[in-house]
Write an enzyme that holds these catalytic residues in place. Structure first.
Site, PDB file in Angstrom:
ATOM      1  CE  LYS A 114      -4.425  -1.620   1.577  1.00 31.51           C
ATOM      2  NZ  LYS A 114      -5.600  -1.430   2.410  1.00 31.51           N
ATOM      3  CE  LYS A 206      -6.543  -7.320  -0.859  1.00 32.72           C
ATOM      4  NZ  LYS A 206      -7.941  -6.890  -0.983  1.00 32.72           N
ATOM      5  CE  LYS A 209     -13.845  -2.450   1.111  1.00 34.17           C
ATOM      6  NZ  LYS A 209     -12.733  -2.350   2.062  1.00 34.17           N
TER       7      LYS A 209
END
Ligand code: ATP
Ligand code: MG
Length: 344
Positions: A114, A206, A209
Site C-alpha cells: 500500500k 488480489k 477496493k
C-alpha cells in the site's frame, strides 16, 4: 479461565465493496452467526490510514453496514457498529504499539504494497495498522476471526502481540486474578468459498477496493449490464478451459474465474471444469455473468433499500456501539490494572 468463543471481524469503508469482500469475508460472517456470538465492525479508523474524503466517508460507512445487513447479518442478535464509536479500540492499540516491535511491523507485506515506492510519505497509521487490528480483535478477547487470505499475516501478528502481552505482564496478570493468560490466541478462519478472489485485470493481484481501476472488480452495487461488461472484458488466456483442476495452476486468470463460479454455485472447481472443460471463455463467461447477476441482484436491491433510510442505519450502528463498548470497556479496565495505570 476458559474464554467464550467469540467471532470478530471488520471491513473498511474505503470504497466499493466487491466480490472478494463478499465471498472472502461477508459470506463467512453470515454463516458463523449460527454457531457463535459475532461482532462485525465497519473499521473507519483503519480507513483513514489513507486519505478519505470527509464528505464521502459517512456514506461509505453506511454502505458497508447496509451490505452486512442485506447479506443476512442480524444486528439484533449479534453486534454491528463502526469502530470510531468505541474509543477503546484506539486506546488498546496504543498499548499494543508499545508491545509490538518495529521488526515485526517491518515485515508486513500489506504496508509495503500500500505504501508503494513512496514509503517516506505513507501515514504512520498505515504502518501501525496491524496493531490497531490486533486491538480490534483482542479488545473483545475474540477467539475466531473470519478473513480473506490477505489478512493472514496480520492475524499472525495479532497472535504474537497477545502472546507477548501475556508474557511481559504475566506476573501482573496472575496478581490481578486473570490466571496465566489475559488475551486468547485468536484463530484465523480463512477457509471459505473464495479466500482470495483476484483482480479481473491481473490474475496475480488480489481484487481490492483501493484498486484505481473499476474494471478490476465486481462491485456489490454493479448492475447487470456493468457486470456483463466487466466479465466479458476480464483478462483471460487464449486456450479453452482445461478439463483438470491441476491445469489451472499455471493459468491465474482461468483459475480465478473458475474459482468465482465455483464459490457462487457452491460447488468445487473440479465440478466447474466437468461442466465447462474444453469450452471457450466466451461460453463460460456468459454462464458466469448469469450466475453473478442472479446472486448479486437481490443483495444489490436490498442494499439500495437500506441506504434510502440512513437514520435507520445510524441507529443500528449506535445500538451496536453501545453494546460493544460494554465489553470493550471491561477489557480496558483490566488492561489498565495489568499495565499499572492509576484509574478512577
Ligand atoms: P482495501 O483495498 O481498502 O484494503 P479491501 O478490498 O482489501 O480494501 P478490506 O476492507 O481491507 O477490503 O477487507 C475486508 C475483508 O475482505 C477482509 O477479511 C479481507 O481479507 C477480505 N478481502 C479483501 N479482498 C479480498 C479478496 N480479493 N478475496 C478474498 N477476500 C478479500
Ligand atoms: Mg484490505
Amino acid at each position: 479461565m476458559a474464554l467464550k468463543q467469540l467471532v470478530f471481524s471488520g471491513v473498511q469503508p474505503t470504497g466499493n465493496l466487491h466480490l472478494g469482500n463478499y465471498l472472502g469475508a461477508i459470506v463467512k460472517f453470515v454463516e458463523l452467526q449460527k454457531s457463535h456470538d459475532c461482532i462485525y465492525c465497519v473499521v473507519d479508523l483503519h480507513a483513514i490510514t489513507v486519505w478519505q474524503d470527509p464528505v464521502e466517508l459517512p456514506h461509505a460507512i453506511r454502505e458497508v453496514t447496509a451490505a452486512f445487513i442485506a447479506a443476512g447479518i442480524d444486528p439484533k442478535r449479534h453486534i454491528v457498529f463502526n469502530q470510531s464509536q468505541v474509543a477503546e479500540h484506539a486506546e488498546l492499540a496504543w498499548v499494543f504499539n508499545c508491545v509490538a516491535r518495529m521488526g515485526w511491523l517491518n515485515r508486513m507485506t500489506q504496508f509495503k504494497e500500500k505504501a508503494g515506492k513512496d514509503r517516506e510519505n505513507a501515514s504512520v497509521g498505515l504502518f501501525a495498522y496491524p496493531t490497531l487490528m490486533a486491538a480490534d480483535i483482542l479488545v473483545y478477547r475474540a477467539t475466531h476471526v473470519p478473513v480473506g487470505e490477505d489478512q493472514k499475516q496480520h492475524l499472525e501478528l495479532s497472535r504474537d502481540i497477545a502472546q507477548k502481552f501475556n508474557n511481559d505482564f504475566g506476573d501482573s496478570i496472575r496478581t490481578h486474578g486473570f490466571g496465566d493468560a489475559f488475551f486468547p490466541q485468536p484463530e484465523p478462519l480463512i477457509q471459505g468459498p473464495a479466500p482470495r478472489v483476484m483482480s479481473l485485470r491481473d490474475g496475480t493481484k488480489k481484487m481490492s477496493k483501493s484498486d484505481p481501476s473499476d474494471q478490476s472488480r465486481i462491485n456489490l452495487t454493479d448492475d447487470a449490464d456493468t457486470i456483463a461488461h466487466k466479465i466479458r472484458r476480464a483478462k483471460t488466456d487464449p486456450h479453452p478451459l482445461p478439463h483438470e483442476e491441476k491445469e489451472l495452476a499455471q493459468r491465474p486468470e482461468a483459475d480465478n474465474l473458475a474459482g468465482i463460479y465455483a464459490a457462487l454455485a457452491r460447488i468445487g472447481k473440479a465440478d466447474v471444469l466437468k461442466q465447462f472443460g474444453g469450452a471457450q471463455f466466451s461460453t463460460f463467461k456468459d454462464a458466469l455473468v448469469e450466475l453473478l447477476v442472479a446472486r448479486l441482484a437481490p443483495l444489490n436491491a436490498e442494499m439500495r433499500r437500506l441506504k434510502d433510510d440512513p437514520a435507520h442505519i445510524d441507529s443500528v450502528l449506535a445500538d451496536g456501539a453501545a453494546r460493544a463498548q460494554k465489553i470493550a470497556g471491561e477489557t480496558m479496565k483490566a488492561v489498565k490494572d495489568i499495565v499499572g495505570f492509576v484509574r478512577r
